[in-house]
Design a protein around this motif. Structure first.
Motif, PDB file in Angstrom:
ATOM      1  N   ARG A  37       0.800  -1.232   0.000  1.00 47.51           N
ATOM      2  CA  ARG A  37       0.000   0.000   0.000  1.00 47.51           C
ATOM      3  C   ARG A  37       0.823   1.267   0.000  1.00 47.51           C
ATOM      4  O   ARG A  37       0.278   2.360  -0.085  1.00 47.51           O
ATOM      5  CB  ARG A  37      -0.914   0.012   1.225  1.00 47.51           C
ATOM      6  CG  ARG A  37      -1.887  -1.134   1.233  1.00 47.51           C
ATOM      7  CD  ARG A  37      -2.791  -1.050   2.413  1.00 47.51           C
ATOM      8  NE  ARG A  37      -3.595  -2.261   2.497  1.00 47.51           N
ATOM      9  CZ  ARG A  37      -4.100  -2.740   3.600  1.00 47.51           C
ATOM     10  NH1 ARG A  37      -3.894  -2.107   4.737  1.00 47.51           N
ATOM     11  NH2 ARG A  37      -4.816  -3.835   3.588  1.00 47.51           N
ATOM     12  N   THR A  39       3.924   4.048  -1.092  1.00 44.84           N
ATOM     13  CA  THR A  39       4.257   4.796  -2.286  1.00 44.84           C
ATOM     14  C   THR A  39       5.659   4.413  -2.743  1.00 44.84           C
ATOM     15  O   THR A  39       6.620   4.586  -1.995  1.00 44.84           O
ATOM     16  CB  THR A  39       4.212   6.308  -1.987  1.00 44.84           C
ATOM     17  OG1 THR A  39       2.932   6.632  -1.463  1.00 44.84           O
ATOM     18  CG2 THR A  39       4.492   7.120  -3.234  1.00 44.84           C
ATOM     19  N   THR A  41       9.178   4.758  -4.657  1.00 43.15           N
ATOM     20  CA  THR A  41      10.039   5.852  -5.087  1.00 43.15           C
ATOM     21  C   THR A  41      11.479   5.353  -5.117  1.00 43.15           C
ATOM     22  O   THR A  41      11.750   4.209  -4.795  1.00 43.15           O
ATOM     23  CB  THR A  41       9.903   7.084  -4.158  1.00 43.15           C
ATOM     24  OG1 THR A  41      10.583   8.183  -4.735  1.00 43.15           O
ATOM     25  CG2 THR A  41      10.417   6.797  -2.771  1.00 43.15           C
ATOM     26  N   SER A  68       1.112  16.318   1.325  1.00 40.23           N
ATOM     27  CA  SER A  68      -0.187  15.629   1.344  1.00 40.23           C
ATOM     28  C   SER A  68      -1.279  16.663   1.179  1.00 40.23           C
ATOM     29  O   SER A  68      -1.288  17.682   1.856  1.00 40.23           O
ATOM     30  CB  SER A  68      -0.373  14.894   2.663  1.00 40.23           C
ATOM     31  OG  SER A  68       0.655  13.958   2.834  1.00 40.23           O
ATOM     32  N   CYS A 106       9.727   1.637  -0.845  1.00 42.17           N
ATOM     33  CA  CYS A 106       8.326   2.010  -0.649  1.00 42.17           C
ATOM     34  C   CYS A 106       8.238   2.653   0.726  1.00 42.17           C
ATOM     35  O   CYS A 106       8.904   2.214   1.661  1.00 42.17           O
ATOM     36  CB  CYS A 106       7.420   0.787  -0.691  1.00 42.17           C
ATOM     37  SG  CYS A 106       7.351  -0.011  -2.287  1.00 42.17           S
ATOM     38  N   PRO A 109       2.812   6.803   3.199  1.00 42.75           N
ATOM     39  CA  PRO A 109       2.567   8.239   3.037  1.00 42.75           C
ATOM     40  C   PRO A 109       2.143   8.933   4.337  1.00 42.75           C
ATOM     41  O   PRO A 109       2.387  10.118   4.506  1.00 42.75           O
ATOM     42  CB  PRO A 109       1.438   8.315   2.006  1.00 42.75           C
ATOM     43  CG  PRO A 109       1.311   6.973   1.422  1.00 42.75           C
ATOM     44  CD  PRO A 109       1.972   6.004   2.333  1.00 42.75           C
TER      45      PRO A 109
END
Length: 152
Positions: A37, A39, A41, A68, A106, A109
């Motif tokens: 789940r 993000t 990068t 955000s 990952c 967030p």
């Protein structure tokens, strides 16, 4: 073996084994959740020497996080995040984590400091997780055996 010694030793071993198994399950669950789940990068490995002037075996990673927007409860952190990835740390730093190298990660967030290496970057983490789980089960079994022997 004395009954009191067996009871105390069995309790300590069983407690240690149980806590180790819970910790292993929680850590593996958290890493899987962030990989699924989180993000994805690319992060850059940052050089940070320890007190003896050697590179730490756990790489320090630097990556950018966008702000955000409109997400309730999310932290509006924009900018640079420096964190270490969760998971196993080898005794020696692998060559692929040399300072300045790019690593796929990952991150969560909501908590950008929760970083895990991407699945293709992880080497033998499954083996290490299994070894810790076997150690926990062994301690739990030995503790239960001592408690059963002392009680019966």
């Amino acid at each position: 073996m004395d009954t009191t010694t067996a009871m105390v030793g069995g309790s300590v071993l069983a407690l240690f084994g149980g806590v180790l198994l819970l910790w292993c399950a929680a850590e593996v669950s958290l890493r899987l959740r962030v990989r699924r789940r989180g993000t994805p990068t690319v992060a850059t490995v940052v050089a940070k020497d320890d007190v003896h002037g050697r590179l730490d075996s756990a790489p320090l990673l630097s990556f950018s996080v966008p702000p955000s927007v409109g997400e309730p409860g999310a932290f509006g952190i924009a900018g640079l995040v420096i964190a270490r990835p969760r998971g196993h740390t080898p005794l020696r730093r692998p060559d692929r984590f040399a300072p300045g190298a790019s690593v796929r990660i990952c991150y969560d967030p909501r908590h950008p400091s929760r970083v895990v290496l991407a699945a293709e970057e992880v080497g033998r983490a499954v083996v290490v997780d299994l070894l810790w789980s076997v150690l926990g089960m062994g301690c739990l079994a030995a503790g239960a055996g001592l408690l059963a022997a002392a009680g019966g």
